[in-house]
Design an enzyme around this catalytic site. Structure first.
Site, PDB file in Angstrom:
ATOM      1  N   ARG A   1     -21.225 -67.632 -41.260  1.00 42.70           N
ATOM      2  CA  ARG A   1     -19.974 -67.814 -40.864  1.00 42.70           C
ATOM      3  C   ARG A   1     -19.109 -68.381 -42.426  1.00 42.70           C
ATOM      4  O   ARG A   1     -19.742 -68.923 -43.149  1.00 42.70           O
ATOM      5  CB  ARG A   1     -19.798 -68.589 -39.746  1.00 42.70           C
ATOM      6  CG  ARG A   1     -20.415 -69.723 -39.286  1.00 42.70           C
ATOM      7  CD  ARG A   1     -20.353 -71.015 -39.808  1.00 42.70           C
ATOM      8  NE  ARG A   1     -19.179 -71.272 -40.350  1.00 42.70           N
ATOM      9  CZ  ARG A   1     -18.609 -72.137 -41.376  1.00 42.70           C
ATOM     10  NH1 ARG A   1     -19.617 -72.414 -42.100  1.00 42.70           N
ATOM     11  NH2 ARG A   1     -17.314 -72.512 -41.839  1.00 42.70           N
ATOM     12  N   GLY A   2     -17.742 -68.413 -42.429  1.00 40.66           N
ATOM     13  CA  GLY A   2     -16.893 -68.718 -43.603  1.00 40.66           C
ATOM     14  C   GLY A   2     -16.611 -67.502 -44.217  1.00 40.66           C
ATOM     15  O   GLY A   2     -17.679 -66.610 -44.449  1.00 40.66           O
ATOM     16  N   ALA A   3     -15.296 -67.367 -44.812  1.00 40.45           N
ATOM     17  CA  ALA A   3     -15.175 -66.311 -45.292  1.00 40.45           C
ATOM     18  C   ALA A   3     -15.819 -65.532 -46.510  1.00 40.45           C
ATOM     19  O   ALA A   3     -16.386 -64.521 -46.433  1.00 40.45           O
ATOM     20  CB  ALA A   3     -13.620 -66.175 -45.718  1.00 40.45           C
TER      21      ALA A   3
ATOM     22  N   ARG B   1     -16.300 -59.121 -37.568  1.00 39.31           N
ATOM     23  CA  ARG B   1     -15.335 -60.013 -37.100  1.00 39.31           C
ATOM     24  C   ARG B   1     -14.120 -59.723 -37.925  1.00 39.31           C
ATOM     25  O   ARG B   1     -14.113 -59.205 -39.196  1.00 39.31           O
ATOM     26  CB  ARG B   1     -15.664 -61.398 -37.619  1.00 39.31           C
ATOM     27  CG  ARG B   1     -16.751 -61.967 -36.984  1.00 39.31           C
ATOM     28  CD  ARG B   1     -17.046 -63.486 -37.354  1.00 39.31           C
ATOM     29  NE  ARG B   1     -16.177 -64.445 -36.706  1.00 39.31           N
ATOM     30  CZ  ARG B   1     -16.037 -65.615 -37.191  1.00 39.31           C
ATOM     31  NH1 ARG B   1     -17.122 -66.335 -38.073  1.00 39.31           N
ATOM     32  NH2 ARG B   1     -15.200 -66.564 -36.639  1.00 39.31           N
TER      33      ARG B   1
ATOM     34  N   GLN C   1     -17.641 -77.031 -36.786  1.00 43.52           N
ATOM     35  CA  GLN C   1     -18.025 -76.740 -38.004  1.00 43.52           C
ATOM     36  C   GLN C   1     -17.822 -78.087 -38.805  1.00 43.52           C
ATOM     37  O   GLN C   1     -18.726 -78.251 -39.781  1.00 43.52           O
ATOM     38  CB  GLN C   1     -17.269 -75.650 -38.682  1.00 43.52           C
ATOM     39  CG  GLN C   1     -17.811 -74.281 -37.992  1.00 43.52           C
ATOM     40  CD  GLN C   1     -16.968 -73.842 -36.890  1.00 43.52           C
ATOM     41  OE1 GLN C   1     -16.364 -74.676 -36.011  1.00 43.52           O
ATOM     42  NE2 GLN C   1     -16.543 -72.690 -36.923  1.00 43.52           N
TER      43      GLN C   1
ATOM     44  N   ASP D   1      -9.387 -68.235 -44.422  1.00 42.56           N
ATOM     45  CA  ASP D   1     -10.077 -66.888 -43.910  1.00 42.56           C
ATOM     46  C   ASP D   1      -9.469 -65.646 -44.440  1.00 42.56           C
ATOM     47  O   ASP D   1      -9.707 -64.473 -44.793  1.00 42.56           O
ATOM     48  CB  ASP D   1     -10.460 -66.923 -42.782  1.00 42.56           C
ATOM     49  CG  ASP D   1     -11.165 -68.053 -42.188  1.00 42.56           C
ATOM     50  OD1 ASP D   1     -12.517 -67.925 -42.126  1.00 42.56           O
ATOM     51  OD2 ASP D   1     -10.643 -69.063 -41.879  1.00 42.56           O
TER      52      ASP D   1
ATOM     53  N   ASN E   1      -6.495 -69.957 -41.155  1.00 41.84           N
ATOM     54  CA  ASN E   1      -7.589 -70.917 -41.251  1.00 41.84           C
ATOM     55  C   ASN E   1      -7.891 -71.196 -39.747  1.00 41.84           C
ATOM     56  O   ASN E   1      -7.375 -70.761 -38.827  1.00 41.84           O
ATOM     57  CB  ASN E   1      -7.504 -71.911 -41.999  1.00 41.84           C
ATOM     58  CG  ASN E   1      -8.763 -72.586 -42.652  1.00 41.84           C
ATOM     59  OD1 ASN E   1      -9.528 -72.116 -42.924  1.00 41.84           O
ATOM     60  ND2 ASN E   1      -8.692 -73.908 -42.299  1.00 41.84           N
ATOM     61  N   LYS E   2      -9.150 -71.835 -39.699  1.00 42.07           N
ATOM     62  CA  LYS E   2      -9.731 -72.386 -38.496  1.00 42.07           C
ATOM     63  C   LYS E   2      -8.563 -73.030 -37.640  1.00 42.07           C
ATOM     64  O   LYS E   2      -7.743 -73.633 -38.225  1.00 42.07           O
ATOM     65  CB  LYS E   2     -10.760 -73.478 -38.709  1.00 42.07           C
ATOM     66  CG  LYS E   2     -11.519 -73.750 -37.563  1.00 42.07           C
ATOM     67  CD  LYS E   2     -12.120 -72.675 -36.479  1.00 42.07           C
ATOM     68  CE  LYS E   2     -13.002 -71.597 -37.320  1.00 42.07           C
ATOM     69  NZ  LYS E   2     -13.354 -70.573 -36.449  1.00 42.07           N
TER      70      LYS E   2
HETATM   71  O1  MRU Z   1     -15.282 -69.205 -37.727  1.00 39.82           O
HETATM   72  P1  MRU Z   1     -15.652 -69.571 -39.175  1.00 39.82           P
HETATM   73  O2  MRU Z   1     -16.589 -70.635 -39.022  1.00 39.82           O
HETATM   74  O3  MRU Z   1     -16.292 -68.377 -39.635  1.00 39.82           O
HETATM   75  O4  MRU Z   1     -14.416 -70.269 -39.907  1.00 39.82           O
HETATM   76  C1  MRU Z   1     -14.380 -69.971 -41.026  1.00 39.82           C
HETATM   77  C2  MRU Z   1     -14.003 -71.315 -41.710  1.00 39.82           C
HETATM   78  O5  MRU Z   1     -15.079 -71.725 -41.702  1.00 39.82           O
HETATM   79  C3  MRU Z   1     -12.659 -71.761 -41.894  1.00 39.82           C
HETATM   80  O6  MRU Z   1     -11.646 -71.407 -41.242  1.00 39.82           O
HETATM   81  C4  MRU Z   1     -12.967 -72.073 -43.485  1.00 39.82           C
HETATM   82  O7  MRU Z   1     -11.879 -73.433 -43.653  1.00 39.82           O
HETATM   83  C5  MRU Z   1     -12.258 -70.907 -44.217  1.00 39.82           C
HETATM   84  S1  MRU Z   1     -13.865 -70.176 -44.949  1.00 39.82           S
HETATM   85  C6  MRU Z   1     -14.271 -70.775 -46.442  1.00 39.82           C
END
Ligand code: MRU
Length: 358
Positions: A48-50, A85, A197, A238, A248-249
């Site tokens: 996970r994470g962009a 996703r 996270q 993201d 973002n999250k």
């Molecule tokens: O749902 P996730 O864990 O894939 O979410 C992504 C993230 O971890 C965040 O939103 C993050 O701040 C950006 S990705 C570098």
């Protein structure tokens, strides 16, 4: 870190990823042997994470080309990968970029071409994070100077660290670079419900790196800002529109509002692969809704066993919105691999002029 969250396996035909669902309690690797494995790993958040989702997508193109390198099956596999996703734009970006390289090769040569394309994208993201660290550390140094050497308190949300981005991270790279330069830093780590996270992954990374940090509940940030205990906020993203709106999250928007109300700089760290050059209004960014069980249950460790426990009444409905959008007006600036810019179209284009016509 001496390991990466993704790598080609020694057999050269499969991919190993850290199963992030089990961190921080267990460091376990999963094998991706097919494009379906890659899709499941993205959907179910082993990865996970962009930036990491993008690199996994690129290696997914490699696994698809190994199985069947002809045009139609390859393109069908890529469509499925891109839909694994919806919010992180890096996934579409990386799959399209790998596919474009692969289609230039003859079917026999496509697996090798795909492998090389995925490795290039992986290294591109590592280099981006390194440069984000360099530029972001200058901002932290500026705040250190105003504080006469007292520790700089940085609040971050979710995990935009090396687990999310291959190495250094985006939001964490400036923190690591500043610490390397001897700047005293302390990080407030939002736990980041529902999947925690921050508490699970960012805290684990910072602990390993020896960076002073404190895990806080998602709702504590505003209070700490009012008390003058936050000097700056750095988050990842993201997907960010070329006009400066930031997905973002979930919960990031509330942190940006609180930062604005308290005159605290709110920075977003991102590589160019996270900009969406087509969408102009953040309200058009697709926001992922996930299984409400992620809200209803909390995962933790009990005597060597990772357990999930139910929190609300069993029959209460729940909803799981995974991201929110922070409007550009709340963002102090972007830290990118090409430098720092304001959250507005013209200044973003100043750094990325080649996107002028998109
Ligand atoms: O749902 P996730 O864990 O894939 O979410 C992504 C993230 O971890 C965040 O939103 C993050 O701040 C950006 S990705 C570098």
């Amino acid at each position: 870190m001496d390991i990466r969250p993704i790598r080609l396996d020694d057999d050269g035909r499969s991919v190993k990823v850290i199963d992030q669902r089990q961190l921080p309690h267990r460091l376990v690797f999963a094998d991706l042997k097919s494009v379906d494995d890659a899709i499941i790993a993205i959907e179910e958040m082993f990865v996970r994470g962009a930036p990491l989702i993008g690199v996994t997508g690129a290696y997914g193109v490699f696994l698809a080309a190994l199985a069947d390198p002809e045009d139609d099956p390859l393109m069908e596999a890529c469509d499925r990968l891109k839909n694994a996703r919806p919010t992180a734009v890096n996934l579409v970006w990386a799959v399209n970029r790998a596919l474009a390289d692969v289609l230039k090769a003859s079917p026999n040569d496509r697996p090798e071409a795909a492998k090389a394309a995925a490795a290039r994208i992986e290294e591109f993201e590592v280099e981006n994070c390194r440069n984000i660290g360099r530029y972001g550390a200058e901002l932290i140094a500026g705040i250190r100077d105003q504080k006469n050497g007292a520790p700089v308190n940085i609040l971050t949300h979710c995990n935009a660290g090396w687990l999310a981005c291959i190495e250094y991270g985006t939001a964490t790279a400036p923190i690591y670079a500043a610490a390397e330069q001897g700047i005293p830093v302390h990080v407030w780590v939002d736990e980041t419900r529902p999947l925690n996270q921050g508490a699970r992954l960012t805290a684990w990374e910072l602990l390993k790196a020896g960076i002073p940090h404190t895990v806080i509940t998602d709702n504590a940030g505003g209070h700490l800002m009012q008390q003058g205990r936050v000097d700056m906020v750095i988050v990842g993203t993201d997907r960010t529109t070329h006009t400066g709106d930031v997905a973002n999250k979930i919960g990031t928007y509330l942190k940006a509002l609180a930062a604005k109300d308290n005159d605290i700089p709110f920075y977003v760290a991102l590589p160019s692969s996270t900009f969406d050059w087509e969408i102009s209004d953040g309200r058009e960014i697709p926001i992922e809704e996930r299984n409400p069980d992620e809200v209803r249950y909390v995962q933790g460790m009990d005597r060597e066993e990772i357990l999930s426990v139910l929190v609300p009444p069993e029959k209460s409905p729940a909803a799981d919105y995974a991201f929110d959008v922070t409007p550009a007006r709340l963002v102090t600036g972007f830290i990118t691999e090409r430098g720092v810019c304001r959250a507005e179209a013209a200044d973003i284009r100043r750094l990325f002029p080649e996107e002028q016509n998109s």
